[in-house]
Design an enzyme around this catalytic site. Sequence first.
Site, mmCIF file in Angstrom:
data_model
loop_
_atom_site.group_PDB
_atom_site.id
_atom_site.type_symbol
_atom_site.label_atom_id
_atom_site.label_comp_id
_atom_site.label_asym_id
_atom_site.label_seq_id
_atom_site.Cartn_x
_atom_site.Cartn_y
_atom_site.Cartn_z
ATOM 1 N N ILE A 37 0.810 -1.217 0.000
ATOM 2 C CA ILE A 37 0.000 0.000 0.000
ATOM 3 C C ILE A 37 0.844 1.269 0.000
ATOM 4 C CG2 ILE A 37 -2.069 -1.001 1.037
ATOM 5 C CD1 ILE A 37 -1.068 0.036 3.759
ATOM 6 N N GLY A 38 2.138 1.108 0.079
ATOM 7 C CA GLY A 38 2.961 2.315 0.064
ATOM 8 C C GLY A 38 4.420 1.972 -0.112
ATOM 9 N N ALA A 41 11.415 5.672 0.542
ATOM 10 C CA ALA A 41 12.741 5.506 -0.030
ATOM 11 C C ALA A 41 13.428 4.255 0.498
ATOM 12 C CB ALA A 41 13.583 6.732 0.270
ATOM 13 N N ALA A 43 11.709 1.711 2.448
ATOM 14 C CA ALA A 43 10.801 0.680 2.951
ATOM 15 C C ALA A 43 9.617 0.490 2.031
ATOM 16 C CB ALA A 43 10.301 1.098 4.331
ATOM 17 N N VAL A 45 5.538 -0.674 2.364
ATOM 18 C CA VAL A 45 4.498 -0.838 3.367
ATOM 19 C C VAL A 45 3.404 -1.733 2.799
ATOM 20 C CG1 VAL A 45 2.842 0.355 4.854
ATOM 21 C CG2 VAL A 45 5.028 1.449 4.311
ATOM 22 N N ASP A 158 11.643 13.961 10.493
ATOM 23 C CA ASP A 158 11.122 13.835 9.125
ATOM 24 C C ASP A 158 9.627 14.128 9.080
ATOM 25 O OD1 ASP A 158 11.606 13.475 6.462
ATOM 26 O OD2 ASP A 158 11.475 11.291 6.491
HETATM 27 N N1 LIG Z 1 0.365 2.478 9.027
HETATM 28 C C1 LIG Z 1 0.060 2.781 7.760
HETATM 29 N N2 LIG Z 1 -1.201 2.647 7.296
HETATM 30 C C2 LIG Z 1 -1.503 2.952 6.021
HETATM 31 N N3 LIG Z 1 -0.628 3.410 5.115
HETATM 32 C C3 LIG Z 1 0.646 3.565 5.510
HETATM 33 C C4 LIG Z 1 1.071 3.252 6.843
HETATM 34 N N4 LIG Z 1 2.385 3.525 6.943
HETATM 35 C C5 LIG Z 1 2.763 3.971 5.742
HETATM 36 N N5 LIG Z 1 1.730 4.000 4.872
HETATM 37 C C6 LIG Z 1 1.752 4.425 3.481
HETATM 38 O O1 LIG Z 1 2.990 4.052 2.913
HETATM 39 C C7 LIG Z 1 3.650 5.218 2.405
HETATM 40 C C8 LIG Z 1 5.131 5.017 2.503
HETATM 41 O O2 LIG Z 1 5.477 5.069 3.859
HETATM 42 P P1 LIG Z 1 6.973 5.328 4.317
HETATM 43 O O3 LIG Z 1 6.908 5.732 5.744
HETATM 44 O O4 LIG Z 1 7.806 4.170 3.972
HETATM 45 O O5 LIG Z 1 7.486 6.415 3.361
HETATM 46 P P2 LIG Z 1 7.340 8.006 3.291
HETATM 47 O O6 LIG Z 1 7.331 8.602 4.661
HETATM 48 O O7 LIG Z 1 6.185 8.327 2.400
HETATM 49 O O8 LIG Z 1 8.654 8.362 2.534
HETATM 50 P P3 LIG Z 1 10.153 8.258 3.007
HETATM 51 O O9 LIG Z 1 10.275 7.184 4.036
HETATM 52 O O10 LIG Z 1 10.825 7.934 1.752
HETATM 53 O O11 LIG Z 1 10.475 9.588 3.536
HETATM 54 C C9 LIG Z 1 3.085 6.370 3.221
HETATM 55 O O12 LIG Z 1 3.227 7.595 2.574
HETATM 56 C C10 LIG Z 1 1.642 5.948 3.421
HETATM 57 O O13 LIG Z 1 0.849 6.299 2.312
#
Ligand SMILES: Nc1ncnc2c1ncn2[C@@H]1O[C@H](COP(=O)(O)OP(=O)(O)OP(=O)(O)O)[C@@H](O)[C@H]1O
Length: 573
Positions: A37-38, A41, A43, A45, A158
Amino acid sequence: MLSRGKSGRNVEAEAAPADLDLDWPQNSGAYELKAQIGQGAFAKVWQARCDEKDTDVAIKIMELDNLMLSIDDIYQEVRVMLLSKNPSVLRAYACFVVKRSLWLVMPLMRKGSCLRIMRVMKRAGLGEGMKEDWIATILKATLIGLEYFHKQGKVHRDIKASNLLMDSDGSVMISDFGVAGWLPSGQQGRRDGEQRRTFVGTPCWMAPEVMEQTSPYDEKADIWSFGITALELAKSYAPYARLAPMKVLLNTIQMPPPSLKSYDDYQETKQKFSRHFRDIITLCLQKNPAHRPSAATLLTKRFFKNAPTKEKLVKELLETVPIPDTCDTAIASDSEKREQQMMLEKIQQDQQEHMQKQKLKEAGPAPDANSEAEPAATIQAPTSSSSSSTGSQTPVPAPAPESSVSPTAQGSGEAPPPAPDADQASAPDSAAAQTASSQAGATAPDSEAPPGKAINPRIVARLEAAPQGSSFVRGATWDFDDDEEDAKATAPADAPAASGAPAGADAAAATKGDGASASPNGVAGAQKAVPASAEEKPQTGSGDEVDGFEAFALEYSKMGVKGEDGKVAEQGS
Ligand SMILES: Nc1ncnc2c1ncn2[C@@H]1O[C@H](COP(=O)(O)OP(=O)(O)OP(=O)(O)O)[C@@H](O)[C@H]1O
């Protein structure tokens, strides 16, 4: 339970605090991955099902090789997330290692990030950014989370719209507390007791003092990022979003703080936002961190006191704008579906192998020396003798300490690529440089590489090996603090004005996480392609395609060193 990090130090897990919910299974077998679902950079998700708890969860899977800290350091950070009961901080239910990945199990926030919501709205023709009322509700929740963590001496590092997640009931939570500090930064990972100087964050949101690295920074760095996030929520992209990372750095350091005026269409949008909102931005975006208010003080401001409830957010936003759940839009095309299926199979295979090893280990003597090395460290929630769920908390082995996290240890066991020349071979960490270089998609420098077009591995190596606390950016001068070889150059005199359309916002949506448009193909962080010239580089609307030091170093190496005459000179050597 013993936890052992790369230091080899055994850490007897502390007794579980009474309020720690150890009810969640701490092994991957209890979670069935459904869809990605996401993607960030560092990871991916996934949405997953936990039958034992009869609920869906989100699992963030990070490659251990990409993480900077040792397992026990990470565990100390995770502990804070495991313990969090704050309504605005996304807690962690469980954290464990599967082969070479770290799994972080979290509540599923069904509407995804605020960045995703703005993209959906934009695609639905609803224009850019959010209404001021919604912003007030979202930011108030953010401040409640920040206040909670700042009180404990934690800095998020962040804060940005993609780290503010929304659930169907309108609740907003900050995700990833501590995680930014685990990721590659170009400097050594922070260890307990050391002040924070690490260059971590995403350039557009990064406070000037974090970029300057002249003095340690504190929680006020989050308040700056919070101010930038306020602008991002208002306009759907951060100021400077289309500029190259190095120019973002220079602008942030040299120019007056950004504001709504930094956007090209200020005249059209200014009437959309009240003076109270603009005042909050001005307060947060003060260059001197000491002048920025604390999260607690901000919460006393009228703008937040009058913020609508989350119920109103549901009524006005979620019920009016059809924001699909992240899992409903997770897969966009057949090819993505195929790729996701392959990824899923690979992860499941890892899961199975891992569980088999666990069973073997429980059943009999340790595997012989010829079998694949059995991970030595463990990471698990602290066990509680009173917990009724200990049966589900199978200790999960982590990789052997030496293979855990330091990027300088990356590729250990693999023959490092040959150094391009003797000079590079003597660079502090040529293997790391090569890794960064190849990750960045650049060719190793050789006599045929066009000057200024390939990554200079020596620069990358220096960044990788820079001692804790060394100054990388000082004002407009790049200074590698090297006696033998002074790679100084004055900054480009033509720092651009602070403006920019959200160039690439849609492109970003097509390549980067946030579910709806995540492409499993999308390369991440330093792996992302960077155009040859910084001037022509379109940044994503979110700016979050660019991650910290590596991309920064890459950009630097591609720009070459500009002399006062603005000409690009030969770099480094
Ligand atoms: N607990 C969660 N429930 C639903 N969606 C999530 C959850 N955690 C992350 N996501 C989705 O996954 C996306 C990627 O999350 P992640 O924290 O890896 O990256 P980011 O914060 O968008 O970018 P980066 O880590 O590269 O700065 C998020 O932007 C969000 O849309």
